[in-house]
Each structure stands twice: as C-alpha cells, then as structure tokens.
Motif scaffolding. Sequence first.
Motif, PDB file in Angstrom:
ATOM      1  N   GLY A 164      -6.226  -1.323   4.571  1.00  0.00           N
ATOM      2  CA  GLY A 164      -6.308  -1.288   3.118  1.00  0.00           C
ATOM      3  C   GLY A 164      -7.329  -0.324   2.541  1.00  0.00           C
ATOM      4  N   THR A 202       0.828  -1.211   0.000  1.00  0.00           N
ATOM      5  CA  THR A 202       0.000   0.000   0.000  1.00  0.00           C
ATOM      6  C   THR A 202       0.861   1.259   0.000  1.00  0.00           C
ATOM      7  OG1 THR A 202      -1.798  -1.146   1.149  1.00  0.00           O
ATOM      8  CG2 THR A 202      -1.817   1.270   1.228  1.00  0.00           C
ATOM      9  N   VAL A 204      -5.376   5.348  -4.089  1.00  0.00           N
ATOM     10  CA  VAL A 204      -5.007   4.085  -3.438  1.00  0.00           C
ATOM     11  C   VAL A 204      -6.155   3.558  -2.585  1.00  0.00           C
ATOM     12  CG1 VAL A 204      -3.507   3.050  -1.686  1.00  0.00           C
ATOM     13  CG2 VAL A 204      -2.519   4.436  -3.519  1.00  0.00           C
ATOM     14  N   TYR A 205      -6.740   4.421  -1.756  1.00  0.00           N
ATOM     15  CA  TYR A 205      -7.758   3.948  -0.822  1.00  0.00           C
ATOM     16  C   TYR A 205      -9.136   3.767  -1.453  1.00  0.00           C
ATOM     17  CZ  TYR A 205      -4.370   4.404   2.908  1.00  0.00           C
ATOM     18  OH  TYR A 205      -3.260   4.256   3.699  1.00  0.00           O
TER      19      TYR A 205
END
Length: 177
Positions: A52, A9, A118-119
């Motif tokens: 995540g 991540t 990303v999230y």
Amino acid sequence: MPAWNHFKTITKHKILVTRYCFRMGLYKQGLMHDMSKYSPTEFREGAKYWQGIRSPHVAERKDKGYSEAWLHHAGRNKHHFEYWIDYGFNCDTIIHGVPIPRKYIAEMIADRISASRVYLGDKYTQEEPLKYLNNSLPRLWFVHDEVKEQLSFLLGMLAEKGEDETIHYIRNVFLKE
C-alpha cells in the motif's frame, strides 16, 4: 484482504492515469493503461506482495531476487523504459535504450504523477515525480539520453508550473512536435 487492497490500489492508479491521459488527448492509452496488472501473472504476485505504500514489485524482488510480475508488466506496456531496450548495433553497448515515441513519454508522465499520488497520499506534492526520476537516474544508464531529457524537462515543468500548465503543454506542444 491483500487481494482486495491490491485491486483497489491498481484501480485507483488506473483511473488517475486515465484521467490524465484523457486531458492529454490520449484516449486509447488512457483506457488501455496497465490492463496487464489484472492478468493472473501480475495480479497474483501484486496481491501477495501488496503493502500500500510502494509497488509490490519491490517486495517481490526483495523476497525472490527478481519480480516475475514486473518482467511480465514491462514487456507489455510501452510506457515503461524497459519496453524500449534493444540489442546494440554499431554502438558501444550490448543493449541500449532507443528513442520512445512522445505519446508514451506523455503516458509515463501520467503514470508517474498517478503513482506518486497513490503511494504518497496526502504527502504528495508536484515536485515528487521529479524527485523520483532524479533518484532513479543513476540506475537508468540504459535509457536513451533524449528520453531522459524529455522526462526531466516535463517533470521539471510540473514541479515548477503545476499540473494544468504541464498537461496543457504536453497536449498542445509536446505531442504536436
């Protein structure tokens, strides 16, 4: 495998920010962005609280009442508001935000776009970074007004005109002023 997932991540995020910074002409900042996340203090807590779908700092705060990793991170990375807080002198607050150099505002934009990508994954839209800022503004009393205006303007441009035009503007106008 939380440590491996956390590593993936933060590395995905770092690569995205590096690409955006390079497009803005901020090569050193792109390469050095968030290197502290790989330090034992930040990585250990990040892996422990990895989910995540959002920053592990949120879960660490919920568990402990504060985030040791965040305190370490914000004090070492100039693309965060918290780095730019000082004691007041001849003003009405004990602490206050100071103006942030434009190159770090630009890195904040790269950081916010990348974190959102990303999230949020496939749910990302170019409006999301502005929504995040607007939701945060009530808690950002300590941020210098000029900084809030610059971020609102640039993230508003992103929402309205997209990444290419916004990054072009940052590189060729915002960073030149």
